[in-house]
Write a protein that holds these residues in place. Structure first.
Motif, PDB file in Angstrom:
ATOM      1  N   UNK A 156       2.172  -7.077   9.742  1.00 56.28           N
ATOM      2  CA  UNK A 156       3.193  -6.001   9.078  1.00 56.28           C
ATOM      3  C   UNK A 156       4.655  -6.240   8.837  1.00 56.28           C
ATOM      4  N   UNK A 157       4.899  -6.329   7.652  1.00 55.67           N
ATOM      5  CA  UNK A 157       6.277  -6.635   7.233  1.00 55.67           C
ATOM      6  C   UNK A 157       7.008  -5.283   6.875  1.00 55.67           C
ATOM      7  N   UNK A 158       6.453  -4.509   6.389  1.00 58.77           N
ATOM      8  CA  UNK A 158       7.280  -3.139   6.103  1.00 58.77           C
ATOM      9  C   UNK A 158       6.507  -1.923   6.331  1.00 58.77           C
ATOM     10  N   UNK A 159       7.162  -0.921   7.004  1.00 57.40           N
ATOM     11  CA  UNK A 159       6.142   0.408   7.085  1.00 57.40           C
ATOM     12  C   UNK A 159       5.464   0.381   7.884  1.00 57.40           C
ATOM     13  N   UNK A 182       0.873  -1.146  -0.026  1.00 56.13           N
ATOM     14  CA  UNK A 182      -0.079  -0.077  -0.025  1.00 56.13           C
ATOM     15  C   UNK A 182       0.996   1.327   0.020  1.00 56.13           C
ATOM     16  N   UNK A 183       0.781   2.305  -0.791  1.00 55.66           N
ATOM     17  CA  UNK A 183       1.671   3.363  -1.068  1.00 55.66           C
ATOM     18  C   UNK A 183       1.049   4.370   0.013  1.00 55.66           C
ATOM     19  N   UNK A 184       1.651   5.498   0.260  1.00 49.59           N
ATOM     20  CA  UNK A 184       1.332   6.495   1.130  1.00 49.59           C
ATOM     21  C   UNK A 184      -0.307   7.026   0.706  1.00 49.59           C
ATOM     22  N   UNK A 185      -1.169   7.120   1.694  1.00 51.55           N
ATOM     23  CA  UNK A 185      -2.570   7.409   1.077  1.00 51.55           C
ATOM     24  C   UNK A 185      -3.283   6.334   0.697  1.00 51.55           C
ATOM     25  N   UNK A 186      -2.861   5.109   0.626  1.00 50.20           N
ATOM     26  CA  UNK A 186      -3.796   3.916   0.189  1.00 50.20           C
ATOM     27  C   UNK A 186      -4.460   3.494   1.166  1.00 50.20           C
ATOM     28  N   UNK A 187      -5.395   2.434   0.647  1.00 49.44           N
ATOM     29  CA  UNK A 187      -6.182   1.854   1.524  1.00 49.44           C
ATOM     30  C   UNK A 187      -7.828   1.726   1.081  1.00 49.44           C
ATOM     31  N   UNK A 188      -8.879   1.075   1.873  1.00 51.18           N
ATOM     32  CA  UNK A 188     -10.129   1.289   1.418  1.00 51.18           C
ATOM     33  C   UNK A 188     -10.540   2.484   2.173  1.00 51.18           C
ATOM     34  N   UNK A 189     -11.101   3.466   1.155  1.00 53.50           N
ATOM     35  CA  UNK A 189     -11.483   4.768   1.651  1.00 53.50           C
ATOM     36  C   UNK A 189     -12.762   4.751   2.801  1.00 53.50           C
ATOM     37  N   UNK A 190     -13.502   3.774   3.045  1.00 51.55           N
ATOM     38  CA  UNK A 190     -14.591   3.828   4.057  1.00 51.55           C
ATOM     39  C   UNK A 190     -14.497   2.723   5.041  1.00 51.55           C
ATOM     40  N   UNK A 229       3.627  -2.560   3.758  1.00 54.05           N
ATOM     41  CA  UNK A 229       3.349  -4.098   3.231  1.00 54.05           C
ATOM     42  C   UNK A 229       3.078  -4.891   4.551  1.00 54.05           C
ATOM     43  N   UNK A 230       1.925  -5.818   4.112  1.00 53.93           N
ATOM     44  CA  UNK A 230       1.514  -6.644   5.261  1.00 53.93           C
ATOM     45  C   UNK A 230       1.196  -8.030   4.335  1.00 53.93           C
ATOM     46  N   UNK A 231       1.396  -9.069   5.342  1.00 55.45           N
ATOM     47  CA  UNK A 231       0.651 -10.504   4.820  1.00 55.45           C
ATOM     48  C   UNK A 231      -0.614 -10.423   5.531  1.00 55.45           C
ATOM     49  N   UNK A 232      -1.773 -10.752   4.695  1.00 57.73           N
ATOM     50  CA  UNK A 232      -3.066 -10.892   5.248  1.00 57.73           C
ATOM     51  C   UNK A 232      -3.898 -12.092   5.087  1.00 57.73           C
ATOM     52  N   UNK A 256       3.084  -1.394  13.034  1.00 55.74           N
ATOM     53  CA  UNK A 256       4.383  -1.282  12.386  1.00 55.74           C
ATOM     54  C   UNK A 256       4.969  -2.566  12.257  1.00 55.74           C
ATOM     55  N   UNK A 257       6.234  -2.671  11.682  1.00 52.57           N
ATOM     56  CA  UNK A 257       7.032  -3.991  11.466  1.00 52.57           C
ATOM     57  C   UNK A 257       6.927  -4.985  12.659  1.00 52.57           C
ATOM     58  N   UNK A 258       6.379  -6.184  12.208  1.00 50.09           N
ATOM     59  CA  UNK A 258       6.266  -7.164  13.196  1.00 50.09           C
ATOM     60  C   UNK A 258       4.996  -7.309  13.916  1.00 50.09           C
ATOM     61  N   UNK A 259       4.205  -6.026  13.958  1.00 48.64           N
ATOM     62  CA  UNK A 259       2.940  -6.115  14.511  1.00 48.64           C
ATOM     63  C   UNK A 259       1.832  -6.977  13.910  1.00 48.64           C
ATOM     64  N   UNK A 260       1.245  -7.728  14.721  1.00 54.64           N
ATOM     65  CA  UNK A 260      -0.093  -8.436  14.257  1.00 54.64           C
ATOM     66  C   UNK A 260      -1.439  -7.883  14.703  1.00 54.64           C
ATOM     67  N   UNK A 261      -2.268  -7.766  13.685  1.00 61.05           N
ATOM     68  CA  UNK A 261      -3.778  -7.059  13.875  1.00 61.05           C
ATOM     69  C   UNK A 261      -4.857  -8.131  13.592  1.00 61.05           C
ATOM     70  N   UNK A 262      -5.448  -8.769  14.595  1.00 61.49           N
ATOM     71  CA  UNK A 262      -6.365  -9.655  14.216  1.00 61.49           C
ATOM     72  C   UNK A 262      -7.678  -8.889  14.275  1.00 61.49           C
ATOM     73  N   UNK A 263      -8.663  -9.282  13.364  1.00 54.90           N
ATOM     74  CA  UNK A 263     -10.064  -8.603  13.376  1.00 54.90           C
ATOM     75  C   UNK A 263     -11.083  -9.914  13.206  1.00 54.90           C
ATOM     76  N   UNK A 264     -12.036  -9.699  14.048  1.00 56.22           N
ATOM     77  CA  UNK A 264     -12.907 -10.619  13.974  1.00 56.22           C
ATOM     78  C   UNK A 264     -14.075 -10.516  12.905  1.00 56.22           C
ATOM     79  N   UNK A 265     -14.625 -11.353  12.420  1.00 63.12           N
ATOM     80  CA  UNK A 265     -15.695 -11.400  11.240  1.00 63.12           C
ATOM     81  C   UNK A 265     -16.567 -10.412  11.927  1.00 63.12           C
TER      82      UNK A 265
END
Length: 158
Positions: free
Chosen positions: A61-64, A41-49, A106-109, A82-91
């Motif tokens: 999170x792998x980078x940035x 995801x470049x700066x400013x990227x991501x879903x808008x809503x 960059x993230x592995x999802x 940031x790098x090394x952090x894990x973010x879980x989100x329940x359905x």
């Protein structure tokens, strides 16, 4: 198993808006259980809503740095990862993720079960193919067809 390890040299890559998606594991490879991707995801990227869907997901999170907005009983909260952090989100959790930094992130999802997110991501990549200009109605219809509820913008006070 002939699919181990993942062959990144032959992985599918899609562009979703400004974000690059590299497919690492498909539902066809995991009996419908997992859809795993790398997101650049470049700066400013991501879903808008803010949005929600039934599948759960986890980001590593792998980078940035990514900024996650997550809804709950107390409203929407903002979390940096940031790098090394894990973010879980329940359905079913209202959320969105953005890159609010000045460098690529960059993230592995992983999405599970994966079919909803894989179907939506594939269809969104086609809808938003280079040169295409999808309407908001087309985007909302696509999300609705895949069980993704669009909830609106992130509250400005965050």
């Amino acid at each position: 198993m002939d699919m181990l390890p993942v062959d990144r040299t032959n992985a599918e890559c899609w562009q979703l808006g400004t974000d690059q998606i590299t497919v690492l594991t498909t539902c066809a490879q995991t009996s419908g259980q997992i859809f795993a991707v790398e997101i650049r995801m470049p700066p400013g990227g991501g879903p808008p809503v803010l949005h929600r869907h039934d599948p759960s997901e986890v980001y590593y999170v792998l980078e940035g740095e990514f900024t996650f907005y997550v809804g709950g009983e107390g409203g929407v909260t903002r979390h940096r990862a940031g790098v090394g952090d894990v973010v879980p989100l329940d359905g079913g959790t209202p959320h969105t993720v953005r890159n609010e930094s000045d460098a690529d992130a960059v993230a592995f999802a992983v999405h599970t079960p994966g079919a909803v997110m894989e179907g939506f991501t594939r269809a969104a990549a086609v809808l938003g193919a280079p040169g295409a200009r999808p309407t908001m109605e087309e985007v909302l219809a696509l999300a609705d067809a895949h069980g993704i509820e669009m909830l609106g913008p992130v509250p400005a006070q965050l």
